[in-house]
Structures are given as structure tokens and as C-alpha cells.
Design a protein around this motif. Structure first.
Motif, PDB file in Angstrom:
ATOM      1  N   ILE A 133       0.694  -6.700   9.911  1.00 54.86           N
ATOM      2  CA  ILE A 133       1.109  -5.951   8.728  1.00 54.86           C
ATOM      3  C   ILE A 133       0.435  -6.510   7.478  1.00 54.86           C
ATOM      4  CG2 ILE A 133       3.079  -5.321   7.289  1.00 54.86           C
ATOM      5  CD1 ILE A 133       4.804  -5.307   9.786  1.00 54.86           C
ATOM      6  N   ALA A 134       0.305  -7.844   7.413  1.00 57.82           N
ATOM      7  CA  ALA A 134      -0.371  -8.449   6.263  1.00 57.82           C
ATOM      8  C   ALA A 134      -1.840  -8.038   6.217  1.00 57.82           C
ATOM      9  CB  ALA A 134      -0.252  -9.976   6.339  1.00 57.82           C
ATOM     10  N   CYS A 137      -2.043  -4.497   4.899  1.00 57.95           N
ATOM     11  CA  CYS A 137      -1.828  -4.404   3.452  1.00 57.95           C
ATOM     12  C   CYS A 137      -3.053  -4.881   2.681  1.00 57.95           C
ATOM     13  CB  CYS A 137      -0.601  -5.224   3.065  1.00 57.95           C
ATOM     14  SG  CYS A 137       0.971  -4.553   3.653  1.00 57.95           S
ATOM     15  N   ILE A 218       1.793  -9.776   1.860  1.00 57.89           N
ATOM     16  CA  ILE A 218       2.358  -8.428   1.894  1.00 57.89           C
ATOM     17  C   ILE A 218       2.953  -8.061   0.541  1.00 57.89           C
ATOM     18  CG2 ILE A 218       4.213  -7.035   2.887  1.00 57.89           C
ATOM     19  CD1 ILE A 218       3.744  -8.509   5.533  1.00 57.89           C
ATOM     20  N   CYS A 221       0.052  -7.722  -2.157  1.00 58.39           N
ATOM     21  CA  CYS A 221      -0.730  -6.491  -1.981  1.00 58.39           C
ATOM     22  C   CYS A 221       0.104  -5.241  -2.250  1.00 58.39           C
ATOM     23  CB  CYS A 221      -1.307  -6.444  -0.571  1.00 58.39           C
ATOM     24  SG  CYS A 221      -2.524  -7.729  -0.220  1.00 58.39           S
ATOM     25  N   SER A 222       1.374  -5.272  -1.864  1.00 59.27           N
ATOM     26  CA  SER A 222       2.240  -4.116  -2.102  1.00 59.27           C
ATOM     27  C   SER A 222       2.471  -3.897  -3.594  1.00 59.27           C
ATOM     28  CB  SER A 222       3.580  -4.305  -1.382  1.00 59.27           C
ATOM     29  OG  SER A 222       3.391  -4.420   0.017  1.00 59.27           O
ATOM     30  N   SER A 245       2.416   2.442   5.833  1.00 61.59           N
ATOM     31  CA  SER A 245       2.553   0.989   5.745  1.00 61.59           C
ATOM     32  C   SER A 245       3.779   0.544   4.947  1.00 61.59           C
ATOM     33  CB  SER A 245       1.279   0.364   5.169  1.00 61.59           C
ATOM     34  OG  SER A 245       0.979   0.895   3.904  1.00 61.59           O
ATOM     35  N   VAL A 249       6.523  -2.120   6.444  1.00 60.62           N
ATOM     36  CA  VAL A 249       6.943  -3.339   5.748  1.00 60.62           C
ATOM     37  C   VAL A 249       8.454  -3.361   5.584  1.00 60.62           C
ATOM     38  CG1 VAL A 249       6.809  -4.614   3.584  1.00 60.62           C
ATOM     39  CG2 VAL A 249       4.735  -3.606   4.563  1.00 60.62           C
TER      40      VAL A 249
END
Length: 332
Positions: A133-134, A137, A218, A221-222, A245, A249
Motif C-alpha cells: 500500500i505504501a 501511494c 502512506i 503521500c495521502s 487506494s 488505506v
């Protein structure tokens, strides 16, 4: 009174002998130590929940892999590598970890060496999931597709690093024999009995490298994506699969909050006593739920959902070309 006191040590010789035999049998057979038996109603409820999560995880993630491989031209996905890594992690957890917990609930324990393997793989799957997930992102922020040769190598290395670090940190408790069956977690887990300093060093190192670092990436970047720093990168690809995404998250954070809370409670207890049983049970059920929810999150993307439905229900139509059935002879 004297006769009673003299006979007291001999009143229950069979009980002591039975307890010793059970302990020895559990030691040699690798059967886990059970702190308390589950009541039948609760046990069968958990069996039903685990069975449902396992079926949803296995079927859902297998279908996701089929759609990603066979229908790639029907939906747009610039960042397929972290999606593939995340799906493999979810499928592995559903096939091995959830099924292991389900079997443990049915047989009331886990045996060695499967006990140690489950503990190792669970941490590896947790680390690979948050690492994937990281990576997703980060790629979404910089707006460069996985097909770029130099970026592809970096992303492959990052995904592999998340898997390797999970295996390494999952192997440490196995090597030092910190593993035994936990009936509350419904699988083999790390138990600390002697050294608070060992527990503190291990948990802080494992969480700092495997969990907190990807979590910071995460969040960073989010936040940048939410403020529009990469809007120019993704404005032409609004239908990209990476639009799901934020849901991935949110699902990961929600499902793994009980697990993190149980570890933080353990860190705060100098007597090395674990978190409450209900919290450890909830942490396992919720972490398994994440593997089942991710396929549903993918299906929230319209093009991906349509590709999956076409793969499942589209049937080949009969050929519309004319077929020669007979010949009539005419004299000219």
C-alpha cells in the motif's frame, strides 16, 4: 488430624500423574498450550466467522488475479505491481493463516512445526500488505507508471523488501522459541515470559521498520495527494484503478487498529502479561477481514467491476457465418 496431614500429599496421585502426562504429551506432540477452553457457542460462532472470511478471501482474491491477468485491456491500471503484491499477500493469508486458525479452533490447538510457520507467515503478510500500500501511494504521488524501466526496478525492490523484512522479523521469535499457541488469537503467537527488555527491543524494532515507516509514507503521500500536489499527474487518468487506494488505506487502518492496540498494551505492562483475550481475538478477526474486504474494494471501481462481470457471465455467442447444409443441382 495427624492422619489427615500425613495422607494429604497422597490423596491425588492420579491427578498429578495425569497432569504430568498431559504436559509431556503436549511437549512432544507440539500441541499448543491452551489457557482456557472456548465455550461451545463462542467456538462455533468463531468457526463460522473464520470460515466465511476464508471463503471470501480465497474466492475474492483468486477472481481479482484472474481479472488482472485476463482482462487487463478492459480497465486502466498504471500501478499494477503493488496491486499484484497486495493481492498475493491477501490470498496467502486467506489460504494459510485463516485456514490455520479455523483448523486450530476445530482441533483445539496447533502442532509444531506448523505452529511456527503460521506465526512467521502472519507477520510477513502483515508487513507485505502495508508495504504494498505504501508503494502504491508513493507511485500515485509521483505519477509514474510501473512500466518505466528504472522505476520498475525500484518498485520491485521496494515490494520485495517489504516481504523480506516481514520474513526476517517473523523468524526471530521462531529462532528464540518465543512461539506458542494462543487460544485468544486462535493461532500461534509470540509470548514473553522472561525478559521485558527483549520484548521491548523486538517490538520497537519490528514496528518501526515494518509498520511505522510504511505508515508514515502512506500518511505523507495521502496528505500531499489530498492537497492537490499531484493533480496534474493523474488528471488524465481518472478511471485508473489506483482511485481505490484511499479505500484500501482506510480498510487497512481500521482492520489493524486492534492489533496495534494489543501490542501497545503489551509494551505498557512490565509484568509481560498480554492484552485482554477479547482484544486479541478481535485483532485476529479484524486482520483477516482486511483480506476479504480488498476484493470488494477493487470491485467498487466501475471498469474493474465490469471486466469481472464480463469474465464470469459472458458466454460465447454462436457463429453468425452461413453454414452449408445442402446442395441442389440445376441443369443449365
Amino acid at each position: 488430624m495427624e492422619e489427615t496431614s500425613e495422607r494429604a500429599p497422597e490423596e491425588f496421585p492420579e491427578l498429578d500423574r495425569d497432569a504430568i502426562e498431559v504436559a509431556v504429551s503436549e511437549w512432544f506432540n507440539g500441541t499448543a498450550f491452551m489457557e482456557r477452553p472456548w465455550p461451545e457457542a463462542e467456538r462455533w460462532l468463531l468457526v463460522a466467522v473464520l470460515g466465511l472470511e476464508m471463503i471470501m478471501g480465497v474466492v475474492g482474491n483468486c477472481l481479482v488475479l484472474l481479472v488482472k491477468v485476463m482482462c487487463r485491456g478492459q480497465f486502466y491500471c498504471r500501478y499494477w505491481l503493488p496491486f499484484f503484491s497486495l493481492t498475493m499477500s491477501d490470498l496467502g493469508c486467506s489460504l494459510l493463516i485463516i485456514s490455520g486458525s479455523l483448523l486450530a479452533m476445530l482441533t483445539r490447538g496447533q502442532r509444531s512445526p506448523w505452529c511456527e510457520v503460521v506465526s512467521l507467515l502472519k507477520f510477513a503478510f502483515i508487513t507485505s500488505s502495508i508495504g504494498s500500500i505504501a508503494v502504491l501511494c508513493v507511485q500515485q504521488l509521483i505519477g509514474m507508471a510501473s512500466t518505466r524501466s528504472h522505476l520498475f526496478v525500484v518498485m520491485v525492490a521496494a515490494c520485495l523488501a517489504s516481504w523480506v523484512t516481514g520474513v526476517v522479523f517473523g523468524s526471530v521469535p521462531v529462532v528464540y522459541a518465543w512461539i506458542r499457541y494462543d487460544p485468544a488469537e486462535m493461532l500461534c503467537a509470540v509470548f514473553w515470559e522472561n525478559s521485558y527488555s527483549d520484548m521491548l527491543v523486538y517490538i520497537l524494532c519490528a514496528f518501526s521498520i515494518c509498520v511505522f515507516l510504511p505508515f508514515l509514507l502512506i500518511v505523507f503521500c495521502s496528505l500531499l495527494s489530498a492537497t492537490g500536489c499531484c493533480s496534474s499527474c493523474n488528471s488524465d487518468h481518472e478511471a485508473d484503478l489506483s482511485t481505490v487506494s484511499p479505500l484500501l488505506v482506510a480498510s487497512y487502518m481500521l482492520c489493524y487498529t486492534p492489533f496495534v492496540a494489543s501490542e501497545l498494551i503489551l509494551l505498557g505492562r512490565m509484568d509481560l502479561s498480554p492484552a485482554p483475550d477479547w482484544l486479541r481475538t478481535l485483532s485476529s478477526v479484524m486482520s483477516y477481514l482486511d483480506c476479504s474486504l480488498n476484493p470488494l474494494i477493487y470491485c467498487s471501481h466501475q471498469n474493474f467491476r465490469e471486466a469481472g462481470l464480463a469474465l464470469l457471465w459472458t458466454r460465447r455467442k454462436p457463429s453468425a457465418e452461413p453454414v452449408l447444409t445442402s446442395i441442389t443441382r440445376h441443369d443449365v
